[in-house]
Design an enzyme around this catalytic site. Structure first.
Site, PDB file in Angstrom:
ATOM      1  CG  ASP A   1      -9.766  -0.356   4.628  1.00 35.02           C
ATOM      2  OD1 ASP A   1      -9.848  -0.699   3.540  1.00 35.02           O
ATOM      3  OD2 ASP A   1      -9.221  -0.892   5.218  1.00 35.02           O
TER       4      ASP A   1
ATOM      5  CE  LYS B   1      -3.795  -2.466   2.022  1.00 40.77           C
ATOM      6  NZ  LYS B   1      -4.286  -2.770   3.369  1.00 40.77           N
TER       7      LYS B   1
ATOM      8  CD  GLN C   1      -3.463  -4.532   6.535  1.00 38.39           C
ATOM      9  OE1 GLN C   1      -3.545  -3.506   5.925  1.00 38.39           O
ATOM     10  NE2 GLN C   1      -3.885  -5.555   6.138  1.00 38.39           N
TER      11      GLN C   1
END
Ligand code: NDP
Length: 282
Positions: free
Chosen positions: A120, A53, A97
């Protein structure tokens, strides 16, 4: 005739280029989109995902930062960090994460992210936007958003088609079902308690598979000419494979390969969401 493979790698590269151009324009106005990734513990797979990422952000000019916390970080310490990031105007996107260590309630943590920075798309506010047909007002989770983009850029319109989603996770199954519904498909969601799964699959014009079991869906479950989206990423004997068996290539009209199908789209959509967050913050 075998299925036409949908080139996710190529489409993701196109999107990254578009994002890069958009970031360059923002930078001309002294706006630098910024993503902060929070990584708790030292799970090797998570570390690899976070590195990719960061690399992807760097390539398109997004400022990225990783907050690494030890595996014994408490839930309240993690929430404290998120609250700081919520207040920081240079941080446009926040990504925690997953998975988090077992002693932390991931849902409680995700609910603390400012929904306008939730790139997200897991915050209940964004989930609510998605299910009320307002996905454009919130953030859509990256993998399902990537699948819709693959369909769009391949010229496949879900309107009126039977879409069957196998898997009902909050990350893939449910949001892709919501997006297909928003795109006017007739949607069926299957899961581990579904009876006659094969029959459901055989009715699918679009079959999205996110089960997490290697080569689970068999070729003779596929309606001839169907669009098959294989979300699965499984490692078997050191090699990657999807949730759909190779035999699907004969029956399907279109198929996403693993690797090189849905996988590359996830990070591309994360970059898009981060730029969108920066623009909305203006
Ligand atoms: P989860 O494990 O969270 O969900 C799996 C789903 O599959 C569950 O809803 C489960 O049903 C269902 N399922 C399991 N076994 C069966 C069965 N025998 N028949 C029917 N349904 C079944 O997985 P995720 O959604 O997070 O991920 C799915 C796959 O996609 C994984 O391989 C993952 O690695 C991959 N993935 C890939 C991404 C990418 O970027 N390409 C991103 C995210 C995931 P139930 O709810 O009843 O338990």
């Amino acid at each position: 005739m075998g299925a036409q493979l949908i080139d996710g790698k190529g489409i993701a590269a196109e999107i990254r280029q578009e994002v890069k151009e958009e970031v360059a324009k923002l930078r001309e106005q002294n706006i630098v989109p910024g993503l902060t990734v929070v990584l708790v513990g030292d799970d090797p797979a998570s570390q690899t995902y976070v590195r990719s990422k960061q690399r992807a952000c760097g390539e398109v000019g997004i400022r990225s930062d990783v907050k690494k916390l030890p595996g014994d970080t408490s839930q309240s310490q993690l929430i404290e960090l998120i609250e700081e990031l919520n207040q920081d105007p240079e941080v446009h996107g926040i990504l925690v994460q997953l998975p988090l260590p077992k002693h932390i309630d991931a849902d409680a943590v995700l609910r603390k992210i400012d929904p306008t920075k939730d790139v997200d798309g897991f915050h209940p506010t964004n989930v609510g936007c998605l299910w009320t047909g307002l996905s454009h007002q919130g953030f859509v989770p990256c993998t399902p958003a990537g699948i819709m983009e693959l369909l769009r850029r391949t010229g496949i319109n879900p309107q009126g088609l039977n879409a069957v989603v196998v898997g009902r996770s909050n990350i893939v199954g449910k949001p892709i079902a919501a997006l297909l519904l928003e795109a006017n498909a007739t949607v069926t969601i299957c899961h581990s308690r579904t009876q006659n799964l094969e029959e459901h699959c055989r009715r699918a014009d679009i079959l999205v598979v996110a089960v997490g079991q290697p080569r689970f869906i068999q070729g003779d479950w596929i309606k001839p000419g169907a669009v098959v989206i294989d979300v699965g990423i499984n490692r078997v004997d050191g090699a990657l494979c999807g949730d759909v068996d190779e035999s699907a290539r004969e029956a399907a009209g279109y198929l996403t390969p693993v690797p090189g199908g849905v996988g590359p789209m996830t990070i591309a959509e994360l970059l898009k969401n981060t730029v969108m967050a920066a623009k909305r913050a203006l």
